[in-house]
Design an enzyme around this catalytic site. Structure first.
Site, PDB file in Angstrom:
ATOM      1  N   GLU A 171      14.598 -18.012   7.538  1.00 37.60           N
ATOM      2  CA  GLU A 171      14.602 -16.759   7.751  1.00 37.60           C
ATOM      3  C   GLU A 171      13.287 -16.302   6.846  1.00 37.60           C
ATOM      4  O   GLU A 171      12.918 -16.715   5.766  1.00 37.60           O
ATOM      5  CB  GLU A 171      15.750 -15.951   7.029  1.00 37.60           C
ATOM      6  N   HIS A 187      19.699 -10.363  10.584  1.00 34.74           N
ATOM      7  CA  HIS A 187      20.596 -10.285   9.432  1.00 34.74           C
ATOM      8  C   HIS A 187      20.876  -8.717   9.053  1.00 34.74           C
ATOM      9  O   HIS A 187      20.643  -8.452   7.909  1.00 34.74           O
ATOM     10  CB  HIS A 187      19.565 -10.694   8.203  1.00 34.74           C
TER      11      HIS A 187
END
Length: 307
Positions: free
Chosen positions: A255, A273
């Site tokens: 990420e 997310h």
């Protein structure tokens, strides 16, 4: 007066509470994770850091902050913090347990339904002007009712997901650290596997090539926990081989980067997310952070101390 560094803006109630606290607040307002350089520069003389999951608080950063005494993580997971380095320095680390449970469980089902009922594909078809009317064989998905849901990690969030699954008429099996069925058995039995374990040395790449192959042909995989629990390269291979029926991901191995191969599949639903992204949840998270900071400032043990 102690210096508090806030790495990103939080819920307005939390910002107001920090503004009223007897501290020197440095709020690094940004719509993306604060750069390491900016964080390091502001942490050099700070006493308290309010960190986010996207902040890599490693040993080097901790050692470069000699006055640091508290890291108040604005999340339940704290795998981004080198807790060994913090412990060696006597730095307290806290998190926000309980605040994210319901929202994450809801997001799990949002992804589960989106993948099982092919919501993304349907919306794309409609927006592209390709909906010509109801058809009995169009976008057939799978039923949640009667399906077996395997929950990996049976803490607060895993149990909240199980409660919702029972309301959907699903059969629930689970694998916990100290209870439930063996993981291999769960993977072979489940129509849908949902990940809710913390990220640590034992769970990094827990879902590797071998374990993905152990899943039932056509099964779904959902991850709202932490990205590195899945080996994304192995996941792409499993999708290329049509072994999995679909995947729902709210977190990613590197990420904010996403393995480009994942975005090539119509049966992959990916979200940025946002599992805890509700006003109520963010308010509760900010409240937990302030509880921990306030207790620390008062010379008391923070209620959510993990180190």
């Amino acid at each position: 007066m102690k210096k508090v560094v806030l790495s990103q803006t939080i819920h307005p109630d939390g910002m107001a509470a920090l503004a009223e606290a007897p501290v020197h607040l440095v709020a690094l307002q940004s719509d993306r994770p604060t750069s390491r350089e900016t964080l390091a520069a502001n942490m050099a003389d700070c006493d308290i850091l309010i960190s986010m999951p996207g902040d890599c608080i490693d040993r080097a950063l901790i050692e470069a902050a000699p006055k640091l005494k508290l890291i108040a993580q604005h999340a339940v997971g704290y795998d981004n913090i080198d807790t060994d380095a913090a412990a060696e320095r006597g730095i307290v680390v806290t998190n926000t347990p309980g605040a994210v449970t319901e929202a994450t469980a809801e997001m799990t089902f949002a992804l589960m339904l989106a993948v099982a009922r092919r919501i993304g594909e349907g919306e794309t078809l409609l927006r592209n002007g390709l909906f010509f009317g109801w058809h009995p064989m169009q976008l057939l998905g799978i039923d949640l009712f009667g399906a077996t849901l395997g929950i990996v990690g049976y803490g607060r969030i895993g149990r909240a997901v199980a409660q919702r699954a029972e309301a959907f008429g699903m059969k629930v099996v689970y694998h916990g650290r100290d209870n439930g069925m063996p993981l291999d058995a769960l993977l072979g039995r489940s129509d849908i596997v949902s990940l809710h374990c913390p990220l640590n040395r034992e769970t990094h790449h827990l879902m590797n090539r071998t374990r993905l192959a152990q899943m039932k042909q056509g099964a779904l995989l959902i991850n709202t926990a932490r990205g590195p629990i899945i080996d994304e390269s192995a996941l792409v291979e499993a999708l290329e081989q049509n072994h999995l029926g679909g995947v729902g991901l709210d977190v990613f191995e590197r990420e904010p980067k996403v393995h480009p191969g994942l975005l090539n599949f119509r049966n992959v639903v990916a979200t940025p997310h946002q599992g805890t992204s509700t006003w109520g949840t963010r308010k509760r998270m900010a409240s937990r952070v302030m509880d921990n900071v306030s207790a620390f400032l008062a010379g008391k043990k923070p209620p959510n101390q993990v180190v």
